[in-house]
Design a protein around this motif. Structure first.
Motif, PDB file in Angstrom:
ATOM      1  N   GLU A 147       0.560  -1.249  -0.153  1.00 42.78           N
ATOM      2  CA  GLU A 147       0.276  -0.156  -0.300  1.00 42.78           C
ATOM      3  C   GLU A 147       1.134   0.896  -0.255  1.00 42.78           C
ATOM      4  O   GLU A 147       0.759   1.935  -0.754  1.00 42.78           O
ATOM      5  CB  GLU A 147      -0.535   0.236   1.253  1.00 42.78           C
ATOM      6  N   PHE A 150       0.956   2.271  -3.826  1.00 44.04           N
ATOM      7  CA  PHE A 150       0.512   1.395  -4.761  1.00 44.04           C
ATOM      8  C   PHE A 150      -0.225   2.549  -5.557  1.00 44.04           C
ATOM      9  O   PHE A 150       0.270   1.540  -6.507  1.00 44.04           O
ATOM     10  CB  PHE A 150      -0.562   0.749  -3.292  1.00 44.04           C
ATOM     11  N   ASP A 151      -0.593   3.387  -5.488  1.00 43.51           N
ATOM     12  CA  ASP A 151      -1.411   4.586  -6.365  1.00 43.51           C
ATOM     13  C   ASP A 151      -0.315   4.761  -7.571  1.00 43.51           C
ATOM     14  O   ASP A 151      -0.164   4.708  -8.369  1.00 43.51           O
ATOM     15  CB  ASP A 151      -2.052   5.162  -5.864  1.00 43.51           C
ATOM     16  N   VAL A 154       0.455   1.867  -9.273  1.00 41.19           N
ATOM     17  CA  VAL A 154      -0.447   1.291 -10.343  1.00 41.19           C
ATOM     18  C   VAL A 154      -0.152   2.074 -12.050  1.00 41.19           C
ATOM     19  O   VAL A 154       0.266   2.004 -13.012  1.00 41.19           O
ATOM     20  CB  VAL A 154      -2.022   1.716 -10.048  1.00 41.19           C
ATOM     21  N   LYS A 165      -4.226  -4.752 -16.102  1.00 37.17           N
ATOM     22  CA  LYS A 165      -4.312  -5.274 -14.366  1.00 37.17           C
ATOM     23  C   LYS A 165      -3.012  -4.911 -13.835  1.00 37.17           C
ATOM     24  O   LYS A 165      -2.689  -5.665 -13.169  1.00 37.17           O
ATOM     25  CB  LYS A 165      -5.250  -6.851 -14.751  1.00 37.17           C
ATOM     26  N   GLU A 167      -3.221  -3.778 -10.699  1.00 37.60           N
ATOM     27  CA  GLU A 167      -3.262  -4.246  -9.519  1.00 37.60           C
ATOM     28  C   GLU A 167      -2.884  -5.359  -9.161  1.00 37.60           C
ATOM     29  O   GLU A 167      -2.600  -5.744  -8.244  1.00 37.60           O
ATOM     30  CB  GLU A 167      -4.831  -3.634  -9.039  1.00 37.60           C
ATOM     31  N   ARG A 171      -0.064  -6.913  -6.735  1.00 38.26           N
ATOM     32  CA  ARG A 171      -0.205  -8.034  -5.416  1.00 38.26           C
ATOM     33  C   ARG A 171       0.186  -9.447  -6.016  1.00 38.26           C
ATOM     34  O   ARG A 171       1.531  -9.662  -4.973  1.00 38.26           O
ATOM     35  CB  ARG A 171      -2.281  -8.149  -5.598  1.00 38.26           C
TER      36      ARG A 171
END
Length: 185
Positions: A147, A150-151, A154, A165, A167, A171
């Protein structure tokens, strides 16, 4: 540092017992022009490079390759310095003692540029390093941070590496990293 063209021509002159005046006469250029080339203050033209290669029995393209390799090296060195300066201004190295452009590892430079600089500067990483290397550093050092980034990750995955994809990809990278840590614990 790669051998500069001037150094290379000097070695050829010593090897074949030429002084600058004699070599300049042989090549049909002024001694001053040859001196500027030997001092790396003037570039060698294509016709002159072919004359030098012929005179010293060098493979075709040797002179221009050395000259271009030096230009590439200088360009990349300047690019690295520019990125380092921007990162320093952004206080990206606040927790590091005595980091310099010479001691900064490539991996850390890549990470810091991704985190602290803008898209145009990130694009410069792909001039400085092979895309696969940049992606490897990102995947191993940044994409696994969950996290926290994370943004940003992405956006990087989509824009720079065209990952569908992102995200799910992030993960998966995080899980692979955690499994690796568990195995080595």
């Amino acid at each position: 540092m790669k051998e500069r063209l001037g150094q290379y021509i000097n070695k050829l002159m010593v090897r074949d017992h030429y002084n600058q005046s004699a070599l300049a006469r042989e090549l049909g250029v002024s001694r001053q022009m040859l001196s500027n080339i030997v001092l790396d203050q003037k570039e060698v033209s294509l016709p002159l490079s072919l004359k030098i290669e012929s005179l010293f029995s060098l493979p075709e393209g040797t002179i221009l390759k050395i000259q271009n390799d030096c230009k590439i090296h200088q360009y990349k060195e300047q690019l690295r310095k520019d990125l380092f300066e921007k990162l320093t201004q952004a206080h990206a190295f606040w927790s590091y003692s005595e980091v310099t452009v010479e001691t900064l590892p490539d991996e850390l430079l890549i990470e810091k540029v991704f985190v602290h600089l803008d898209m145009a500067d990130i694009d410069k990483l792909f001039e400085l390093f092979p895309k696969k290397f940049v992606q490897k550093v990102w995947r191993e050092n940044m994409a696994v941070q969950g996290e926290y980034l994370f943004d940003l990750n992405v956006m990087i995955a989509l824009y720079f590496f065209h990952i569908r994809k992102p995200e799910a990809y992030l993960r998966r990278q995080e899980m692979l990293h955690l499994n690796k840590l568990i195995r080595y614990a």
